[in-house]
Design a protein around this motif. Structure first.
Motif, PDB file in Angstrom:
ATOM      1  N   UNK A  80       4.783  -8.623  -1.514  1.00  0.00           N
ATOM      2  CA  UNK A  80       3.793  -9.683  -1.318  1.00  0.00           C
ATOM      3  C   UNK A  80       4.486 -11.036  -1.129  1.00  0.00           C
ATOM      4  N   UNK A  81       5.523 -11.265  -1.924  1.00  0.00           N
ATOM      5  CA  UNK A  81       6.260 -12.536  -1.810  1.00  0.00           C
ATOM      6  C   UNK A  81       6.927 -12.652  -0.445  1.00  0.00           C
ATOM      7  N   UNK A  82       7.671 -11.576  -0.060  1.00  0.00           N
ATOM      8  CA  UNK A  82       8.382 -11.598   1.221  1.00  0.00           C
ATOM      9  C   UNK A  82       7.393 -11.789   2.369  1.00  0.00           C
ATOM     10  N   UNK A  95      -4.354 -14.392   0.984  1.00  0.00           N
ATOM     11  CA  UNK A  95      -4.576 -13.110   0.314  1.00  0.00           C
ATOM     12  C   UNK A  95      -3.305 -12.673  -0.419  1.00  0.00           C
ATOM     13  N   UNK A  96      -2.164 -12.763   0.280  1.00  0.00           N
ATOM     14  CA  UNK A  96      -0.905 -12.362  -0.334  1.00  0.00           C
ATOM     15  C   UNK A  96      -0.616 -13.197  -1.578  1.00  0.00           C
ATOM     16  N   UNK A 119       6.166 -15.380   2.659  1.00  0.00           N
ATOM     17  CA  UNK A 119       7.084 -16.356   3.255  1.00  0.00           C
ATOM     18  C   UNK A 119       7.302 -16.101   4.738  1.00  0.00           C
ATOM     19  N   UNK A 120       7.318 -14.830   5.142  1.00  0.00           N
ATOM     20  CA  UNK A 120       7.479 -14.528   6.570  1.00  0.00           C
ATOM     21  C   UNK A 120       6.293 -15.065   7.371  1.00  0.00           C
ATOM     22  N   UNK A 121       5.099 -14.811   6.856  1.00  0.00           N
ATOM     23  CA  UNK A 121       3.896 -15.283   7.554  1.00  0.00           C
ATOM     24  C   UNK A 121       3.857 -16.813   7.591  1.00  0.00           C
ATOM     25  N   UNK A 122       4.285 -17.437   6.491  1.00  0.00           N
ATOM     26  CA  UNK A 122       4.286 -18.900   6.446  1.00  0.00           C
ATOM     27  C   UNK A 122       5.221 -19.444   7.528  1.00  0.00           C
ATOM     28  N   UNK A 123       6.388 -18.781   7.653  1.00  0.00           N
ATOM     29  CA  UNK A 123       7.328 -19.214   8.684  1.00  0.00           C
ATOM     30  C   UNK A 123       6.690 -19.119  10.061  1.00  0.00           C
TER      31      UNK A 123
END
Ligand SMILES: Nc1ncnc2c1ncn2[C@@H]1O[C@H](COP(=O)(O)OP(=O)(O)OP(=O)(O)O)[C@@H](O)[C@H]1O
Ligand SMILES: [Mg+2]
Length: 608
Positions: free
Chosen positions: A80-82, A45-46, A85-89
């Motif tokens: 949205x970008x931050x 979504x992000x 990447x946080x969720x991906x981590x």
């Protein structure tokens, strides 16, 4: 050759089966895997919000030259970008946590399986190929977690989202983009098969490479003594060439696929600009929407482009798991007594395959045995050893002497005849129990890395330090051990390289004695030791065999003269039996052997 379609179908079913089996390893960590997969839609979504924010910025602010709300959009974009990447981590970390645990489980399962494989299995499989499975194959399966599973699931959400957004934004433009998808599918299928074959070959060649490495590092002594270094390097180059070729082929297919997808992606963008440009002029689409569309198309093709890499990883993982599962499917050694073999005599404990009050009587009755069907190594071998009797087996090299030990320990099962202990067929006994009753000193002593203490005790913690020392004293090993800087805690280097042959022999005696076996089997090392060590060994041997049934495969004159009876094994058959004197009087094979092998020793010892 089978039908290609059938093969394709078979492959698919097979893959499905493998996948299902891989899943069974996931299930204990279901919650972790699930948690990580649940994060994926949020990431999608992000990621998908970003082109839309750009569209808003262009249409509402830039085109209209109106700065109201522009900062908010910029902040939103950054957030949205931050967030993405946080969720991906987080998602990667959780998945890896599960992945590493699964890999560890699998590695341990493989090792315990290997430890439990029958001895004969190792005749057919090289150490290198087995090591490859426990290390590289498991490793490539673990890559599946980082790139494969999450990647595919994440891409799935993204693609789904993009298709939905594109269709809502502009049906015509979306459909134009999608016309290219079938072309992509065809190319992917073509390269899929090719890359899979190449990957299979890579694994085979890698295992060859590992085997070669293992042999030539383990055997470095021989390599140097026979000046094989240069030859080996050449051979290694050849093996490396063989490994490189399928690797390059796999890279080649990957590169082609990658390039094709790039090209098709570019064509799609061109199509959008062409169609979309016209629509802007006709004012059926805004400028911002067109830019967003191009962004979405890029996001659409990115996972497809990476698909080839992910696919290669998945293919490798599939090939590896097939190999791992094939190994796991190999039958383990059966330790329990065979039910059909012999009627349980009264002396056997309630079906457990253990004999009460073992006396140590051994009978070989009409035994036939072959390693390769039909090629008999032992033919009609019969002999009886009474409890407490010491016998020696002598004979020319390759006559089948060591084979007899392997049969007695049930490393192999006989083809015909019977091997009895206290009148019970050994197939009716529990293998582990049998092996604790029979202590075997092998021709080549194997020492593990660790200290002397642990090498004598061999992991049986119920054996106390005092018992180890007592046994070592009895077999004359105590003196040399005490002279080592750390005594019993001296480190034994790999394969016991920091000990001499004689010392290793004495250690192996202590090892056999500390288990207090009823039956002792000793395959004498053929290598010669100095006279003092020889005396020590002989004395140790005498104490070792005291009061227990002993079979000594003798190469030493002094050993032969001390036993109760000698069996002469010639070309797999028992040819003569009797005491040293009786056999000499026979003037048969033993006499000749004695003349050839031992006369020289006699002369030598009379000089000393
Ligand atoms: N794992 C195996 N697979 C196939 N053949 C084997 C295997 N082990 C041994 N052999 C063959 O069986 C025969 C007997 O071997 P064995 O080791 O019993 O001889 P041996 O009498 O102990 O010889 P030595 O005195 O040299 O120790 C040999 O011809 C050998 O080549
Ligand atoms: Mg042998």
């Amino acid at each position: 050759m089978g039908n290609v379609d059938d093969e394709f179908l078979f492959q698919r079913i097979y893959d499905w089966k493998t996948l299902k089996r891989i899943w069974s390893y996931f299930s204990p960590y279901k919650s972790l895997v699930l948690a990580s997969l649940l994060i994926l839609p949020f990431i999608a979504v992000l990621q998908l919000s970003q082109p839309y924010i750009i569209k808003l910025a262009i249409d509402e602010n830039i085109v209209k030259k109106n700065l109201k709300g522009f900062n908010l959009l910029a902040l939103l974009f950054l957030g949205s970008l931050v967030g993405q990447y946080l969720l991906t981590f987080l998602q990667q970390y959780i998945l890896q946590l599960a992945g590493q645990k699964i890999i560890q489980d699998l590695r341990i399962q493989l090792f315990s399986h290997l430890q439990r494989m029958p001895y004969s299995f190792f005749d057919k499989n090289s150490v290198g190929s087995l090591v490859t499975r426990v290390t590289n194959d498991v490793e490539s399966l673990s890559e599946m977690f980082t790139a494969g599973v999450a990647g595919f699931a994440g891409d799935f959400f993204i693609l789904l989202g993009i298709v939905a957004i594109m269709l809502t934004m502009n049906v015509k433009l979306a459909l134009v983009t999608f016309t290219i998808v079938p072309l992509l599918a065809i190319i992917a299928i073509i390269f899929r098969t090719k890359s899979r074959d190449a990957n299979r070959l890579i694994r085979v060649k890698l295992s060859n490479l590992n085997s070669f490495l293992n042999e030539n590092i383990t055997g470095i002594e021989t390599v140097k003594l026979f000046n094989r270094e240069k030859k080996n390097i050449k051979e290694f180059q050849r093996i490396n060439d063989e490994y490189r070729i399928p690797n390059i082929r796999s890279v080649y297919y990957d590169a082609i696929l990658y390039a094709f997808v790039e090209l098709i992606g570019a064509i799609a963008v061109a199509l959008i600009i062409w169609f979309g440009g016209g629509q802007i002029v006709r004012q059926t689409i805004t400028f911002g929407a067109l830019v967003a569309f191009i962004e979405y198309v890029d996001k659409f093709f990115r996972p497809i482009r990476d698909l080839s890499t992910k696919y290669a990883i998945m293919q490798q993982a599939m090939a590896s798991s097939e190999r791992i599962f094939n190994l796991l499917d190999e039958k383990e050694e059966v330790y329990a007594p065979e039910p059909s073999s012999s009627p349980q005599t009264a002396s056997v404990m309630d079906g457990e395959g253990k004999l009460k009050n073992l006396q140590g009587e051994i009978i070989f009755r009409d035994v036939y045995f072959s390693y390769n069907p039909g090629d008999y190594i032992l033919k009609d071998v019969s002999f009886k050893i009474n409890p407490g009797e010491k016998i020696a087996i002598v004979g020319a090299t390759g006559g089948g002497k060591s084979t007899i030990i392997k049969l007695l320990s049930r490393f192999y099962d006989i083809d015909r005849g019977e091997v009895l202990i206290d009148g019970t067929d050994i197939r009716g006994l529990d293998k582990s129990w049998l092996r604790t009753q029979i202590s075997v000193v092998l021709q080549d002593v194997f020492l593990f890395s660790g200290d002397i203490m642990s090498n004598i005790r061999l992991g049986k913690n119920s054996i106390t330090d005092e018992e180890v020392i007592e046994a070592s004293k009895l077999v004359n090993a105590h003196r040399f051990i005490s002279n080592l800087p750390d005594g019993y805690y001296e480190t034994v280097r790999e394969r016991g390289q920091n000990l001499s042959t004689g010392e290793r022999q004495l250690l192996s005696f202590a090892r056999a004695l500390v288990f207090k076996p009823k039956v002792l089997v000793l395959d004498e090392a053929t290598s010669s030791v100095d006279t003092i060590t020889e005396t020590l060994i002989q004395d140790a041997l005498f104490k070792l065999t005291e009061g227990r049934t002993s079979i000594i495969i003798a190469h030493r004159l002094s050993t032969i003269q001390r036993v109760d009876r000698i069996i002469v094994l010639h070309k797999g058959m028992v040819r003569e039996t009797g005491t040293h004197k009786e056999l000499l009087n026979l003037r048969g094979i033993y006499y000749k052997l004695y003349q050839l092998q031992y006369k020289y020793h006699l002369e030598e010892s009379s000089i000393l």
